[in-house]
Design an enzyme around this catalytic site. Structure first.
Site, PDB file in Angstrom:
ATOM      1  N   SER A 105       0.934  -1.247  -0.097  1.00  0.00           N
ATOM      2  CA  SER A 105      -0.032  -0.130  -0.038  1.00  0.00           C
ATOM      3  C   SER A 105       0.896   1.313  -0.100  1.00  0.00           C
ATOM      4  O   SER A 105       1.803   1.454  -1.065  1.00  0.00           O
ATOM      5  CB  SER A 105      -0.974  -0.185   1.134  1.00  0.00           C
ATOM      6  OG  SER A 105      -2.069   0.822   1.059  1.00  0.00           O
ATOM      7  N   ASP A 206     -10.393  -4.720  -3.884  1.00  0.00           N
ATOM      8  CA  ASP A 206      -9.691  -3.594  -3.043  1.00  0.00           C
ATOM      9  C   ASP A 206     -10.456  -2.468  -3.049  1.00  0.00           C
ATOM     10  O   ASP A 206     -10.422  -1.701  -4.189  1.00  0.00           O
ATOM     11  CB  ASP A 206      -8.369  -3.364  -3.788  1.00  0.00           C
ATOM     12  CG  ASP A 206      -7.259  -2.470  -2.562  1.00  0.00           C
ATOM     13  OD1 ASP A 206      -8.011  -1.770  -1.714  1.00  0.00           O
ATOM     14  OD2 ASP A 206      -6.112  -2.740  -2.775  1.00  0.00           O
ATOM     15  N   HIS A 236      -7.869  -5.502  -0.171  1.00  0.00           N
ATOM     16  CA  HIS A 236      -6.881  -4.545   0.201  1.00  0.00           C
ATOM     17  C   HIS A 236      -5.510  -5.219   0.735  1.00  0.00           C
ATOM     18  O   HIS A 236      -4.212  -5.077   0.689  1.00  0.00           O
ATOM     19  CB  HIS A 236      -7.051  -3.253   0.849  1.00  0.00           C
ATOM     20  CG  HIS A 236      -6.013  -2.231   0.838  1.00  0.00           C
ATOM     21  ND1 HIS A 236      -5.434  -1.758  -0.210  1.00  0.00           N
ATOM     22  CD2 HIS A 236      -5.374  -1.784   1.807  1.00  0.00           C
ATOM     23  CE1 HIS A 236      -4.396  -0.946   0.009  1.00  0.00           C
ATOM     24  NE2 HIS A 236      -4.450  -1.112   1.538  1.00  0.00           N
TER      25      HIS A 236
END
Length: 257
Positions: A105, A206, A236
């Site tokens: 991320s 996600d 995610h």
């Protein structure tokens, strides 16, 4: 099997000094260097899966918590991309030899900024990148468009607002400093060069970093070998058992390539 070594590194000086907690597993190169996500820490399932892989294969593994995260010092509310990048560079400097940099991320954005900063210094130790739901330019491309008029007003008038999170019982405080600083590190709009092979793992379900964002990143990576693996039912975090197997496989492919 070498034991994990825990230590701390002071980054910054004066009022900006903060202690960064690091856990290192000694081993062979290429090592594995972990960059976590926004509000995550080095004790998460993906980070621990990488440590287990290092123990299994005899590879060095380096994990750490950004300031304001996990067991590191510092205030999360003072966190910016510049601040966390400075810490990432300082911890990377403690490693030896080539490294497979794994960023999740926000850590995916920091991984690309890290190799860019290293290249500017003539240091090319990135053996490969594994980017998990890479949130490149997320302050501008993903956060700003989602803010309500009330949230934007709060940023302007008081410098922050608190945003509920599906990942925590406590809301995330979003600071104007984080958003403003992110503008200094935007990568989209020009060619992104890592100088090494890249594997991207992206969940099709996600809600935070949509698959279109990963595809956009690929269109900016013109000079490096890139593999994008779309996991149709992935979320995610990509922390299910089958996701962790994909992560291990991606690291091993780069290590043995």
């Amino acid at each position: 099997m070498p034991n994990i070594e825990s230590h701390r590194l002071v980054v910054g000086t004066g009022t900006q000094a903060r202690e960064i907690a690091i856990e290192t597993r000694p081993g062979s190169a290429p090592g594995i260097f972990w960059l976590g996500g926004f509000r995550s820490d080095m004790a998460g399932s993906k980070a621990l899966a990488l440590d287990a892989l290092g123990a299994e294969t005899g590879r060095a593994v380096t994990r750490f918590d950004y300031s304001g995260h996990g067991i590191s010092g510092g205030d999360f509310n003072e966190g910016t991309i510049s601040r966390w990048l400075e810490e990432s560079l300082a911890v990377f400097a403690t490693t030896k030899g080539p490294q497979i940099i794994v960023g999740s991320s926000m850590g995916g954005w920091l991984a690309l900024l890290l190799v860019k900063a290293l290249a500017a210094k003539g240091e090319k130790r990135a053996h490969g990148l594994v980017l998990i739901a890479p949130a490149v330019d997320f302050t501008h491309d993903l956060m700003l468009p989602s803010f309500s008029a009330e949230e934007k007003a709060a940023l302007e008038n008081q410098g922050f607002f608190d945003q509920p999170s599906q990942y925590s019982d406590q809301p995330y405080r979003i600071n104007q400093a984080l958003i403003a600083d992110g503008e200094n590190h935007r990568l989209f709009g020009g060619v992104i060069e890592a100088g090494c092979p890249i594997i991207i793992l992206q969940g099709g379900q996600d809600p935070d970093v949509p698959q279109a964002h990963a595809i956009k990143l690929v269109t900016h990576l013109l000079h490096d070998p890139v593999t994008l693996t779309l996991i149709p039912d992935g979320d995610h975090r990509l922390s299910r058992d089958e996701d962790l197997v994909r992560l291990r496989d991606a690291v091993l492919r780069l290590a043995e390539g």
